[in-house]
Design a protein around this motif. Structure first.
Motif, mmCIF file in Angstrom:
data_model
loop_
_atom_site.group_PDB
_atom_site.id
_atom_site.type_symbol
_atom_site.label_atom_id
_atom_site.label_comp_id
_atom_site.label_asym_id
_atom_site.label_seq_id
_atom_site.Cartn_x
_atom_site.Cartn_y
_atom_site.Cartn_z
ATOM 1 N N ARG A 251 15.770 -62.855 -35.230
ATOM 2 C CA ARG A 251 16.991 -62.838 -34.406
ATOM 3 C C ARG A 251 17.893 -61.671 -34.792
ATOM 4 N N TYR A 252 18.057 -61.441 -36.084
ATOM 5 C CA TYR A 252 18.908 -60.347 -36.545
ATOM 6 C C TYR A 252 18.359 -58.997 -36.064
ATOM 7 N N ALA A 253 17.080 -58.755 -36.265
ATOM 8 C CA ALA A 253 16.478 -57.477 -35.876
ATOM 9 C C ALA A 253 16.521 -57.282 -34.360
ATOM 10 N N THR A 254 16.208 -58.344 -33.610
ATOM 11 C CA THR A 254 16.247 -58.259 -32.146
ATOM 12 C C THR A 254 17.655 -57.927 -31.667
ATOM 13 N N ASN A 255 18.637 -58.636 -32.179
ATOM 14 C CA ASN A 255 20.017 -58.411 -31.753
ATOM 15 C C ASN A 255 20.499 -57.015 -32.149
ATOM 16 N N ALA A 256 20.109 -56.535 -33.327
ATOM 17 C CA ALA A 256 20.498 -55.186 -33.752
ATOM 18 C C ALA A 256 19.854 -54.135 -32.846
ATOM 19 N N LEU A 257 18.584 -54.302 -32.532
ATOM 20 C CA LEU A 257 17.912 -53.343 -31.645
ATOM 21 C C LEU A 257 18.515 -53.343 -30.248
ATOM 22 N N LEU A 258 18.895 -54.526 -29.757
ATOM 23 C CA LEU A 258 19.501 -54.592 -28.425
ATOM 24 C C LEU A 258 20.861 -53.901 -28.373
ATOM 25 N N GLY A 259 21.412 -53.590 -29.525
ATOM 26 C CA GLY A 259 22.648 -52.815 -29.564
ATOM 27 C C GLY A 259 22.419 -51.338 -29.285
ATOM 28 N N VAL A 260 21.154 -50.891 -29.375
ATOM 29 C CA VAL A 260 20.870 -49.459 -29.175
ATOM 30 C C VAL A 260 19.806 -49.185 -28.111
ATOM 31 N N PRO B 290 17.849 -50.911 -24.335
ATOM 32 C CA PRO B 290 18.113 -51.883 -23.264
ATOM 33 C C PRO B 290 17.273 -53.156 -23.339
ATOM 34 N N SER B 291 16.112 -53.105 -23.985
ATOM 35 C CA SER B 291 15.273 -54.300 -24.049
ATOM 36 C C SER B 291 14.373 -54.263 -25.280
ATOM 37 N N VAL B 292 13.936 -55.449 -25.672
ATOM 38 C CA VAL B 292 13.040 -55.612 -26.814
ATOM 39 C C VAL B 292 11.911 -56.532 -26.362
ATOM 40 N N ALA B 293 10.662 -56.116 -26.578
ATOM 41 C CA ALA B 293 9.511 -56.957 -26.265
ATOM 42 C C ALA B 293 9.189 -57.797 -27.494
ATOM 43 N N LEU B 294 9.125 -59.105 -27.315
ATOM 44 C CA LEU B 294 8.833 -60.022 -28.407
ATOM 45 C C LEU B 294 7.483 -60.687 -28.151
ATOM 46 N N LEU B 295 6.518 -60.389 -29.009
ATOM 47 C CA LEU B 295 5.203 -61.027 -28.959
ATOM 48 C C LEU B 295 5.221 -62.132 -30.000
ATOM 49 N N ASP B 296 5.306 -63.368 -29.549
ATOM 50 C CA ASP B 296 5.429 -64.525 -30.438
ATOM 51 C C ASP B 296 4.060 -65.173 -30.603
ATOM 52 N N SER C 112 3.288 -66.062 -26.542
ATOM 53 C CA SER C 112 3.958 -65.433 -25.410
ATOM 54 C C SER C 112 4.435 -64.021 -25.710
ATOM 55 N N LEU C 113 4.530 -63.247 -24.649
ATOM 56 C CA LEU C 113 5.152 -61.928 -24.679
ATOM 57 C C LEU C 113 6.358 -62.012 -23.759
ATOM 58 N N THR C 114 7.540 -61.760 -24.315
ATOM 59 C CA THR C 114 8.784 -61.906 -23.563
ATOM 60 C C THR C 114 9.611 -60.644 -23.706
ATOM 61 N N LEU C 115 10.126 -60.138 -22.609
ATOM 62 C CA LEU C 115 11.011 -58.979 -22.621
ATOM 63 C C LEU C 115 12.444 -59.489 -22.691
ATOM 64 N N LEU C 116 13.124 -59.169 -23.786
ATOM 65 C CA LEU C 116 14.494 -59.635 -23.999
ATOM 66 C C LEU C 116 15.492 -58.547 -23.655
ATOM 67 N N THR C 117 16.533 -58.920 -22.926
ATOM 68 C CA THR C 117 17.604 -57.984 -22.590
ATOM 69 C C THR C 117 18.961 -58.489 -23.064
ATOM 70 N N ALA C 118 18.981 -59.689 -23.631
ATOM 71 C CA ALA C 118 20.221 -60.282 -24.140
ATOM 72 C C ALA C 118 19.966 -60.783 -25.557
ATOM 73 N N PRO C 119 20.997 -60.784 -26.387
ATOM 74 C CA PRO C 119 20.827 -61.222 -27.777
ATOM 75 C C PRO C 119 20.385 -62.674 -27.899
#
Length: 116
Positions: free
Chosen positions: A38-47, A49-55, A70-77
């Motif tokens: 969560r910390y890394a995803t939220n930090a990356l979304l600060g710089v 527009p999106s982060v791909a999360l392969l869970d 799942s593979l999810t494209l995140l655009t919000a923290p």
């Protein structure tokens, strides 16, 4: 310069266009993997527009019900507990492992999914 093995979120913006960073989180239960995710995803979304999360954690996934890879494209923290993300997650790809317990699912099928 940024060492690719240790990309910091504030440095990621300059490297994203050429080679997006890839981060693998693994470890034993209770070691803080989900918190770091969560910390890394939220930090990356600060710089970016999106982060791909392969869970690939079928037992305790962050964005899906247990048993699903799942593979999810995140655009919000990620600001809430995992159970609150599940109803809102829009997966790009998803694969049902057959069981939330990886020891009872087909490991070869799990690997085929990861490779594809």
């Amino acid at each position: 310069t940024t060492n690719r093995g240790n990309v910091h979120a504030e440095d990621a913006g300059s490297d994203i266009a050429s080679a997006p960073p890839r981060i693998l989180l693994c470890g034993a239960k209770g070691t803080g993997k989900s918190t770091l995710l969560r910390y890394a995803t939220n930090a990356l979304l600060g710089v970016v527009p999106s982060v791909a999360l392969l869970d690939l954690d079928a037992g305790q996934p962050e964005l899906s019900p247990p048993g699903l890879l799942s593979l999810t494209l995140l655009t919000a923290p990620l600001l809430a507990p995992p159970a609150d993300h599940v109803p809102h997650a829009k997966h790009e790809l998803a694969y049902w492992t057959g069981d939330a317990d990886a020891s009872r699912s087909d490991p070869e099928a799990h690997l085929r999914c990861v490779r594809s």
